[in-house]
Enzyme design. Structure first.
Site, PDB file in Angstrom:
ATOM      1  N   PRO A  65       0.825  -1.219   0.000  1.00 20.66           N
ATOM      2  CA  PRO A  65       0.000   0.000   0.000  1.00 20.66           C
ATOM      3  C   PRO A  65       0.857   1.266   0.000  1.00 20.66           C
ATOM      4  O   PRO A  65       2.049   1.201   0.302  1.00 20.66           O
ATOM      5  CB  PRO A  65      -0.810  -0.115   1.298  1.00 20.66           C
ATOM      6  CG  PRO A  65      -0.309  -1.282   2.036  1.00 20.66           C
ATOM      7  CD  PRO A  65       0.668  -2.014   1.214  1.00 20.66           C
ATOM      8  N   THR A  91       4.252   2.897   2.487  1.00 13.93           N
ATOM      9  CA  THR A  91       4.880   1.887   3.320  1.00 13.93           C
ATOM     10  C   THR A  91       6.394   1.860   3.157  1.00 13.93           C
ATOM     11  O   THR A  91       7.062   1.040   3.769  1.00 13.93           O
ATOM     12  CB  THR A  91       4.322   0.485   3.011  1.00 13.93           C
ATOM     13  OG1 THR A  91       4.273   0.323   1.598  1.00 13.93           O
ATOM     14  CG2 THR A  91       2.927   0.332   3.576  1.00 13.93           C
ATOM     15  N   GLU A 129     -22.004   8.801  22.745  1.00 14.62           N
ATOM     16  CA  GLU A 129     -20.576   8.486  22.924  1.00 14.62           C
ATOM     17  C   GLU A 129     -20.333   7.683  24.196  1.00 14.62           C
ATOM     18  O   GLU A 129     -19.502   6.775  24.206  1.00 14.62           O
ATOM     19  CB  GLU A 129     -19.734   9.765  22.913  1.00 14.62           C
ATOM     20  CG  GLU A 129     -19.782  10.561  21.606  1.00 14.62           C
ATOM     21  CD  GLU A 129     -19.514   9.722  20.369  1.00 14.62           C
ATOM     22  OE1 GLU A 129     -18.830   8.675  20.470  1.00 14.62           O
ATOM     23  OE2 GLU A 129     -20.000  10.104  19.295  1.00 14.62           O
TER      24      GLU A 129
HETATM   25  P1  ADP Z   1       5.771   4.435  -0.895  1.00 16.39           P
HETATM   26  O1  ADP Z   1       6.761   4.599  -1.970  1.00 16.39           O
HETATM   27  O2  ADP Z   1       5.623   3.028  -0.418  1.00 16.39           O
HETATM   28  O3  ADP Z   1       4.444   5.040  -1.190  1.00 16.39           O
HETATM   29  P2  ADP Z   1       7.568   6.157   0.461  1.00 16.39           P
HETATM   30  O4  ADP Z   1       8.797   5.361   0.414  1.00 16.39           O
HETATM   31  O5  ADP Z   1       7.441   7.229  -0.537  1.00 16.39           O
HETATM   32  O6  ADP Z   1       6.294   5.226   0.385  1.00 16.39           O
HETATM   33  O7  ADP Z   1       7.393   6.733   1.927  1.00 16.39           O
HETATM   34  C1  ADP Z   1       7.140   8.079   2.175  1.00 16.39           C
HETATM   35  C2  ADP Z   1       7.840   8.544   3.427  1.00 16.39           C
HETATM   36  O8  ADP Z   1       7.323   7.891   4.565  1.00 16.39           O
HETATM   37  C3  ADP Z   1       9.312   8.215   3.436  1.00 16.39           C
HETATM   38  O9  ADP Z   1      10.031   9.217   2.814  1.00 16.39           O
HETATM   39  C4  ADP Z   1       9.625   8.095   4.907  1.00 16.39           C
HETATM   40  O10 ADP Z   1       9.835   9.363   5.480  1.00 16.39           O
HETATM   41  C5  ADP Z   1       8.353   7.551   5.482  1.00 16.39           C
HETATM   42  N1  ADP Z   1       8.407   6.093   5.580  1.00 16.39           N
HETATM   43  C6  ADP Z   1       7.610   5.219   4.948  1.00 16.39           C
HETATM   44  N2  ADP Z   1       7.913   3.953   5.273  1.00 16.39           N
HETATM   45  C7  ADP Z   1       8.944   4.027   6.138  1.00 16.39           C
HETATM   46  C8  ADP Z   1       9.719   3.051   6.823  1.00 16.39           C
HETATM   47  N3  ADP Z   1       9.478   1.735   6.705  1.00 16.39           N
HETATM   48  N4  ADP Z   1      10.711   3.479   7.630  1.00 16.39           N
HETATM   49  C9  ADP Z   1      10.947   4.788   7.775  1.00 16.39           C
HETATM   50  N5  ADP Z   1      10.276   5.751   7.149  1.00 16.39           N
HETATM   51  C10 ADP Z   1       9.265   5.397   6.342  1.00 16.39           C
HETATM   52 ZN    ZN Z   2     -21.277   6.253  17.191  1.00 15.13          ZN
END
Ligand code: ADP
Ligand code: ZN
Ligand code: MG
Length: 629
Positions: free
Chosen positions: A208, A211, A429
């Site tokens: 997704p 990630t 709530e």
């Molecule tokens: P995707 O390419 O899977 O959509 P990205 O690699 O572009 O996700 O992630 C966007 C940002 O979210 C990264 O630049 C980082 O800052 C943070 N991030 C996402 N996953 C991780 C992870 N596993 N560890 C550390 N930072 C993460």
């Molecule tokens: Zn509710």
């Protein structure tokens, strides 16, 4: 077709030109073309102005001849309409009789000039279009010409040093381990080639959004110390057929020149969808681009040092040809992080922020199931922004909490004034909050609030997964049933306290979630009397309920049974919830008063109050029964 179009444009242009000159001519005496030649030969013409654009000539007659047939004097030049471009006969005659000729290209009429410009632009566009059509007809593999067309607009990025290392990527340890090998391929290919191993050409990262797929690819390049070429699949899909394919060619050419290196293709599903499917059949451009990509990947010899990494969140739609050995034959899943993964990611991103001592990353990780790495990075950043806005030195748990609510629920708004609506919201709530506190398998209450949020949210009761589920990631039937009861708690309170007539649309999302969980229990998890059957895939969970109707691969009879089972789960949980609200009416009233007063109550305090009340009941009950006897 192009010719027809051109014809229309031209005739329109002429149609436009006519009204400009016609009225002007009507006022003047006119001369025909042959009359002009005659007059020239009779040496009656003083000079002539030829307007090349309007195709007219202005004839100035000699003084002696400036009289027309009626003897009236002619001061005005006479306009003559010309028919051909060259007017050779006229020109030679004029020359022979030494009549000065002036040729005007920029007509006195600016309108005519503008029209000409328009015409030129249209013709230019048509010309361009014809060129492109011709090229695309010329075959995908394309001649050099098409390539330069794409080249001039090449849109891939090259990063000589990404600066990202594996330690910057957390929470996806398995993927990292697998990719460690790719780093070794790039760094020490001899290790593999000496034993005759072929280095894989392509790695597909599936997961997704957010990630860390892009981050991982960059980390591979960073660890191996090689350049990183990247392009997004959506950039290939251009208006013009053939451009995508030529970009692929360019990209691979550049990469080969810079080997060893990484080519990263983001959103590969944009080009790599199964060919010939989708709305309106195949997409020429995409197919050509995909074919080119396949050709390029087959084309480079086993160990050229170029490794292609592609990312997608839709592996199911990819063309099978992409997944064949020798192409993207390594597939690595990058899933949403688990509790420990979230913890790792939070720790990575906390390094660059000033975090107060009391802030527990475990607590944040526990509060954020379903968050991706990007969400977590964003969360800490939001918290830091709030900290700065509040002029604090360090990020405290309060800022993190507020940031979580802001991201998951919305901006908080001003509290409502006391009203029936506010009271109803409080009961609703507290209905959720009380049930989650009382039910043995339900999640823990984090807080309950009646401070409204943007997006029409009047209040919410928020839970955190308890330790049992958070570590295993497995959910029991008991948990699910309690979850449904808790979701029903809001509506149950509305109805028990205010009556059937006062049900409102505030429970819409509760009911929707109930239906989702119940349906999943029946059709995917085998948790109903229908037995352990997988009747629907995870993907088409809502295909039927959502109005798709009859698309599951089961009979109508089964469909009806599913619906009955789902209804049975939902209604029995609703009844349970109503009973619990009824039995705890007194406690609820007290909790509602507290909530109306305080507007937000933390989970711990809420639990304490429930407990105190229950203790009192325990003490009170035996006395009561004694008295009764
Ligand atoms: P995707 O390419 O899977 O959509 P990205 O690699 O572009 O996700 O992630 C966007 C940002 O979210 C990264 O630049 C980082 O800052 C943070 N991030 C996402 N996953 C991780 C992870 N596993 N560890 C550390 N930072 C993460
Ligand atoms: Zn509710
Ligand atoms: Mg990405």
């Amino acid at each position: 077709m192009v010719k027809v179009l051109l014809g229309i444009v031209l005739s329109q242009a002429i149609g436009l030109a006519a009204p400009l000159t016609a009225p002007a001519m009507a006022q003047k005496a006119s001369l025909s073309y042959s009359e002009l030649i005659q007059k020239t030969k009779k040496e009656e013409v003083e000079r002539v102005e030829i307007n090349d654009i309007q195709k007219t000539a202005k004839v100035y007659l000699k003084n002696s001849a400036r009289r027309d047939a009626n003897g009236a004097k002619q001061d005005q030049p006479i306009e003559v309409t010309l028919f051909t471009d060259s007017n050779t006969e006229l020109l030679t005659t004029l020359q022979d009789f030494k009549v000065p000729v002036e040729v005007k290209n920029n007509a006195e009429s600016a309108a005519a000039m503008g029209m000409l410009m328009q015409l030129l632009i249209v013709m230019f566009l048509i010309g361009g279009l014809m060129l492109i059509l011709k090229r695309s007809a010329n075959a995908p593999g394309g001649p050099g010409q098409a390539m330069s067309f794409g080249k001039s607009r090449a849109r891939f990025q090259m990063d000589a040093k990404t600066g990202v290392m594996f330690e910057d990527v957390a929470g996806i340890e398995e993927a990292k381990e697998e990719l460690q090998e790719v780093v070794t391929f790039l760094k020490q290919p001899e290790k593999f080639t000496t034993v005759g191993a072929k280095i894989p050409k392509g790695v597909l990262l599936i997961g997704p959004p957010g990630t860390g797929k892009t981050l991982l690819a960059k980390a591979i390049a960073g660890e191996a110390g090689v350049p990183f070429f990247s392009i997004s699949g959506s950039e290939f899909v251009e208006m013009f057929v053939g451009v995508g394919a030529s970009r692929v060619r360019d990209l691979f050419k550049k990469a080969k020149e810079n080997a060893p290196c990484i080519i990263f293709i983001d959103e590969i599903d944009a080009v790599g969808r199964q060919r010939g499917v989708g709305i309106g059949g195949g997409n020429d451009e995409r197919e050509q681009t995909l074919n080119q990509m396949l050709t390029e990947m087959d084309g480079f010899e086993g160990n050229s040092g170029v490794i292609v990494i592609a990312a997608t969140n839709r592996a199911d739609v990819l063309d099978q040809a992409l997944l064949r050995p020798g192409r993207f034959d390594r597939q690595i899943n990058v899933d949403l992080p688990t509790f420990s993964g979230r913890l790792g990611i939070l720790e990575v991103h906390a390094k660059t922020k000033k975090i107060a001592e009391g802030v527990s990353m475990e607590a944040i990780a526990r509060r954020t199931p379903g968050f991706s790495g990007a969400d977590l990075a964003n969360l800490l950043n939001e918290a830091a922004i709030l900290t700065a806005r509040r002029r604090l030195e360090e990020v405290t748990m309060q800022e993190v909490e507020d940031a979580i609510d802001r991201i998951t629920i919305g901006l908080s708004m001003n509290p409502l004034l006391d009203s029936k609506k506010k009271r109803m919201t409080a009961y609703h709530e507290v209905g959720h909050a009380l049930l989650t506190t009382l039910l043995p398998h339900a999640d823990d209450l984090n807080k309950v609030t009646i401070i409204p949020r943007s997006g029409g949210i009047e209040g919410f009761s928020q839970t955190v997964p308890n330790e049992d589920t958070i570590d295993s990631g497995l959910y029991t039937r008991a948990w699910m049933m309690d979850k449904i009861r808790v979701l029903m708690g809001g509506r149950a309170a509305d109805v028990e306290i205010f009556g059937e007539d006062e049900m409102d649309s505030g429970a819409t999302s509760d009911i929707k979630k109930v239906t989702q969980i119940a349906r999943q229990m029946v059709t995917q998890l085998g948790m109903s009397s229908l037995g352990p059957l997988a009747l629907e895939g995870a993907g088409d969970m809502f295909a039927r309920g959502g109005g798709g109707g009859g698309q599951g691969d089961y009979s109508e009879a089964i469909a009806e049974m599913i619906d009955n089972e789902v209804r049975a789960i939902a209604t029995s949980c609703y009844e349970d919830a109503r009973r619990m609200v009824r039995e705890n009416r007194e406690l609820m009233d007290a909790l509602v008063e507290m909530l109306l007063d305080r507007e937000t109550v933390e989970g711990a305090e809420f639990r304490e109050m429930v407990q105190v009340y229950q203790e009192r009941q325990k003490v009170a009950r035996p006395v009561l029964t004694n008295v009764g006897r």
